[in-house]
Design a protein around this motif. Sequence first.
Motif, short mmCIF file in Angstrom:
data_model
loop_
_atom_site.label_atom_id
_atom_site.label_comp_id
_atom_site.label_asym_id
_atom_site.label_seq_id
_atom_site.Cartn_x
_atom_site.Cartn_y
_atom_site.Cartn_z
N VAL A 52 143.08 -22.53 -0.45
CA VAL A 52 143.09 -22.94 1.10
C VAL A 52 141.62 -22.40 1.76
O VAL A 52 141.46 -21.36 2.36
CB VAL A 52 144.10 -22.34 1.98
N ASN A 53 140.96 -23.60 1.93
CA ASN A 53 139.49 -23.42 2.35
C ASN A 53 139.87 -23.72 3.90
O ASN A 53 140.29 -24.64 4.57
CB ASN A 53 138.74 -24.63 1.87
N PRO A 54 139.21 -22.49 4.77
CA PRO A 54 139.67 -22.56 5.84
C PRO A 54 138.73 -23.55 6.94
O PRO A 54 138.87 -23.56 7.94
CB PRO A 54 139.36 -21.09 6.31
N GLY A 55 137.69 -24.02 6.23
CA GLY A 55 136.80 -24.71 6.88
C GLY A 55 136.80 -26.14 6.94
O GLY A 55 137.96 -26.68 6.65
N LEU A 56 135.71 -26.88 7.23
CA LEU A 56 135.64 -28.39 7.28
C LEU A 56 135.26 -29.00 6.01
O LEU A 56 134.25 -28.50 5.43
CB LEU A 56 135.12 -28.82 8.54
N ARG A 57 135.66 -30.32 5.77
CA ARG A 57 134.83 -30.78 4.53
C ARG A 57 133.41 -31.25 5.02
O ARG A 57 133.33 -31.60 6.23
CB ARG A 57 135.78 -32.35 4.41
N VAL A 59 142.02 -27.65 -4.16
CA VAL A 59 141.37 -27.15 -2.77
C VAL A 59 142.17 -28.02 -1.62
O VAL A 59 142.07 -29.15 -1.65
CB VAL A 59 139.87 -27.23 -2.68
N VAL A 60 142.60 -27.12 -0.56
CA VAL A 60 143.18 -27.87 0.59
C VAL A 60 142.29 -27.38 1.92
O VAL A 60 142.07 -26.17 1.61
CB VAL A 60 144.81 -27.51 0.74
N TYR A 61 142.05 -28.13 2.63
CA TYR A 61 141.37 -27.73 3.85
C TYR A 61 142.09 -27.50 5.25
O TYR A 61 142.90 -28.31 5.58
CB TYR A 61 140.34 -29.08 4.17
N ALA A 62 141.83 -26.36 5.92
CA ALA A 62 142.71 -26.02 7.07
C ALA A 62 141.74 -26.65 8.28
O ALA A 62 142.47 -26.44 9.44
CB ALA A 62 142.80 -24.55 7.32
#
Length: 451
Positions: free
Chosen positions: A85-90, A115-118
């Motif tokens: 769970v990537n807390p950043g931005l693409r 990878v999923v983006y928060a």
Amino acid sequence: MSDTTIRTGQPRLGLPRLIALCGCLALSGLVNASPFYSSSSYSSSSDLTSRASENTQTSAYPSGQSRERGAQEAIPGRTLTATFVNPGLRGERFWDMVTDTMQAAALDLNISLEVVYAERNPYLLKKLAIQALESPAAPDYLLLVNEEQAASELLTIADGHDTHVVMLLNGLTREEALAHGTPGSLHPSWIGSVIPDNHTAGKRMATQLIKVAREGSPTGQLHGLALIGDTRTPASIARNTGMVAGFSQDQDVQIDRILEARWNTRDAEHLTAQYLKWVSRSSGQNDLIWAANDAMAEGAILALESADLTPGVDVLVAGLNWSPEGISMVKDQRMLLTDGGHFMAGAWAMVMARDHADIEDWSPRTVNFPMSAITHDNVARYGPLLENPDWEAADFAAFGLQASRDDYEFDPMRVLTQMLGHQAPASGLPPQASATQKKTARSSALMDTPQ
């Protein structure tokens, strides 16, 4: 004046109170205390929610690259599944670097990584993590960052599922640790944490700024600006307190402002420009700028240049991230150094997951690993590896444990040295040699001592 002080238009603060305040900067008058500070340009959490993409799930693998590569290269152990769970931005430089190195390690270790983006939204981070845990195809491992203290409550939720949790980059705060303990102590799902030494990095940056500034001004008062990212995440708090500790070593260093630039170039440029105007109006001086990441350092440099000042000559600037932009600024001597290597925490988390799955009686643990500085002295050697990195040239599998009670020796500089020693001309292998051949030839370079 015997202690490092920060001027905010109020009486000067002695060192003991300064250190205490730095631990809770959000509550003190030091952050954003300048009358020129404005937060009107910042996004609210609702803005972030509206910007978050509905299609948050994405493969960490480039188009056309097979997830089966690890198995094809005879990596030990069954294929594992992991969700980060990537807390950043693409497209956000730092988080791209975290994902890229994690991806390379996953390929080395036969781990199928998603990878999923928060999108910098703590509420979305929790939602995505819960979705992964409750999915019919739940991953073997869930990789979480305690960004803005959003992940700690997920440990309790994870205990009700078969997925194991590894935390990286931001661990628990002191208060959260009282409730949740350490890996494996209170939460069976939580098998480990991989945390970089941000305090030492922040201190090292300040120490080097003072050292070089003193080469030009051996005595007398030095004045500076500190650009911090935030006052909430454990990594940022550690970096900030390291900064204070570093500047406190010289009793004649005065940090006139600590400003929260929210990790980005635009806000740092604006805040630095306003700070420089204040310095000019007050007939003051500015000798150095400490920036908590390279993006903010770049903003400070742009503001200096707009004010007809020469970065690296009139004002010294230090940043952090090992970003290609930071490396470029160190090379042209606009920036004194870029500290970093912490983005490899994702790769180390992959190593930990692989070992947990493969080693009998593997013990839950927290691994604290060092960061290092790329400076004018070593940028020619290591800079090219970071300006256009090929993380698949590294062999992250070589950092795994041999037994359950071994200690990890995670060190980003050793990865760079490994990659340097494994370049095709040095190895004698042609550029088209297979990845398996190259990794076999590279394994002996792991223990080289970085210079």
